[in-house]
Write a protein that holds these residues in place. Sequence first.
Motif, PDB file in Angstrom:
ATOM      1  N   MET A 113       6.002 -27.367 -15.236  1.00 58.86           N
ATOM      2  CA  MET A 113       6.268 -27.001 -16.621  1.00 58.86           C
ATOM      3  C   MET A 113       5.871 -28.095 -17.607  1.00 58.86           C
ATOM      4  O   MET A 113       5.495 -27.818 -18.739  1.00 58.86           O
ATOM      5  N   GLU A 114       5.930 -29.346 -17.161  1.00 49.21           N
ATOM      6  CA  GLU A 114       5.613 -30.446 -18.074  1.00 49.21           C
ATOM      7  C   GLU A 114       4.117 -30.550 -18.364  1.00 49.21           C
ATOM      8  O   GLU A 114       3.700 -31.230 -19.311  1.00 49.21           O
ATOM      9  N   SER A 115       3.297 -29.844 -17.574  1.00 51.32           N
ATOM     10  CA  SER A 115       1.849 -29.923 -17.765  1.00 51.32           C
ATOM     11  C   SER A 115       1.312 -28.820 -18.676  1.00 51.32           C
ATOM     12  O   SER A 115       0.114 -28.779 -18.960  1.00 51.32           O
ATOM     13  N   LEU A 116       2.178 -27.929 -19.126  1.00 47.71           N
ATOM     14  CA  LEU A 116       1.725 -26.783 -19.904  1.00 47.71           C
ATOM     15  C   LEU A 116       1.501 -27.161 -21.371  1.00 47.71           C
ATOM     16  O   LEU A 116       2.121 -28.090 -21.888  1.00 47.71           O
ATOM     17  N   PRO A 117       0.624 -26.412 -22.046  1.00 47.56           N
ATOM     18  CA  PRO A 117       0.395 -26.688 -23.473  1.00 47.56           C
ATOM     19  C   PRO A 117       1.591 -26.249 -24.311  1.00 47.56           C
ATOM     20  O   PRO A 117       2.340 -25.339 -23.928  1.00 47.56           O
ATOM     21  N   ILE A 118       1.765 -26.879 -25.438  1.00 48.17           N
ATOM     22  CA  ILE A 118       2.795 -26.459 -26.390  1.00 48.17           C
ATOM     23  C   ILE A 118       2.377 -25.102 -26.953  1.00 48.17           C
ATOM     24  O   ILE A 118       1.198 -24.898 -27.217  1.00 48.17           O
ATOM     25  N   PRO A 119       3.291 -24.159 -27.111  1.00 49.97           N
ATOM     26  CA  PRO A 119       4.750 -24.241 -27.012  1.00 49.97           C
ATOM     27  C   PRO A 119       5.328 -23.879 -25.640  1.00 49.97           C
ATOM     28  O   PRO A 119       6.527 -23.677 -25.507  1.00 49.97           O
ATOM     29  N   TYR A 120       4.477 -23.803 -24.605  1.00 51.99           N
ATOM     30  CA  TYR A 120       4.949 -23.379 -23.283  1.00 51.99           C
ATOM     31  C   TYR A 120       5.576 -24.510 -22.470  1.00 51.99           C
ATOM     32  O   TYR A 120       6.303 -24.246 -21.521  1.00 51.99           O
ATOM     33  N   ARG A 121       5.288 -25.727 -22.863  1.00 50.19           N
ATOM     34  CA  ARG A 121       5.770 -26.874 -22.090  1.00 50.19           C
ATOM     35  C   ARG A 121       7.302 -26.850 -21.990  1.00 50.19           C
ATOM     36  O   ARG A 121       8.005 -26.744 -22.993  1.00 50.19           O
ATOM     37  N   ASP A 122       7.789 -26.910 -20.748  1.00 44.50           N
ATOM     38  CA  ASP A 122       9.238 -26.908 -20.481  1.00 44.50           C
ATOM     39  C   ASP A 122       9.942 -25.715 -21.098  1.00 44.50           C
ATOM     40  O   ASP A 122      11.109 -25.786 -21.504  1.00 44.50           O
ATOM     41  N   ASN A 123       9.232 -24.587 -21.194  1.00 38.23           N
ATOM     42  CA  ASN A 123       9.800 -23.373 -21.784  1.00 38.23           C
ATOM     43  C   ASN A 123       9.484 -22.173 -20.886  1.00 38.23           C
ATOM     44  O   ASN A 123       8.654 -21.327 -21.231  1.00 38.23           O
ATOM     45  N   PRO A 124      10.132 -22.088 -19.712  1.00 39.66           N
ATOM     46  CA  PRO A 124       9.797 -21.022 -18.763  1.00 39.66           C
ATOM     47  C   PRO A 124      10.035 -19.621 -19.316  1.00 39.66           C
ATOM     48  O   PRO A 124       9.312 -18.688 -18.978  1.00 39.66           O
ATOM     49  N   GLY A 125      11.046 -19.471 -20.163  1.00 38.86           N
ATOM     50  CA  GLY A 125      11.324 -18.151 -20.724  1.00 38.86           C
ATOM     51  C   GLY A 125      10.171 -17.632 -21.559  1.00 38.86           C
ATOM     52  O   GLY A 125       9.819 -16.454 -21.489  1.00 38.86           O
TER      53      GLY A 125
END
Length: 200
Positions: A113-125
């Motif tokens: 999750m920490e590697s995802l682009p914003i706004p998905y980073r650390d936002n699994p929902g």
Amino acid sequence: MNAYTQATFQAVVDAIFPIGRHPGQYAIEAFVRQQIDRSQFIPAGDDPPSPIEPLSFSTAKLLDIGASALIERGLATHPIQRGRYPGGGWFASLSRIDRLRAITILNQVAVPMESLPIPYRDNPGLVQTIMDSLHQLTMFGYDSEWMGCGTTRLLPPNEQRVEYVPPSWCQTGYPGPAFGYRALRCSSTAAAWPRGNGHG
């Protein structure tokens, strides 16, 4: 909109609803991108507003991360074909079934999750919501009258006009909007009419 985002969403639509490469498919791709961008939350209070990456572009990068995870884990079932959708990345290089498998990996939040682009980073929902929305919006784009809005389809909803008969109307036999369609109605007066008075 850039070629990378367009190619990625063309690949999404083709995987979910493989109707062939014709203008209708690209119209659906534009619909899905448009709806995703309009759903983007933009923080208030910036003066002037800071530049925010379109959500469709962040989603395209997210899909490439899912595709990379599929490839790195040896789960791709068909050969990678660069240039399948010119301008696209890893996701657009996958076969249809493998694109769906990449979406599934993301929907299961099976990536760091920490590697995802914003706004998905650390936002699994949010990741799961958008992955589900890709399916829903693709089908809605095809089934709704948006396909018939022609030159007005990219305008705000209150400015869109149906310019020609959408494919879904032909499939369902819907004759189009008109005044005076007969309909079964139950008024409160009829429902409250006393029984036994000779009126039915």
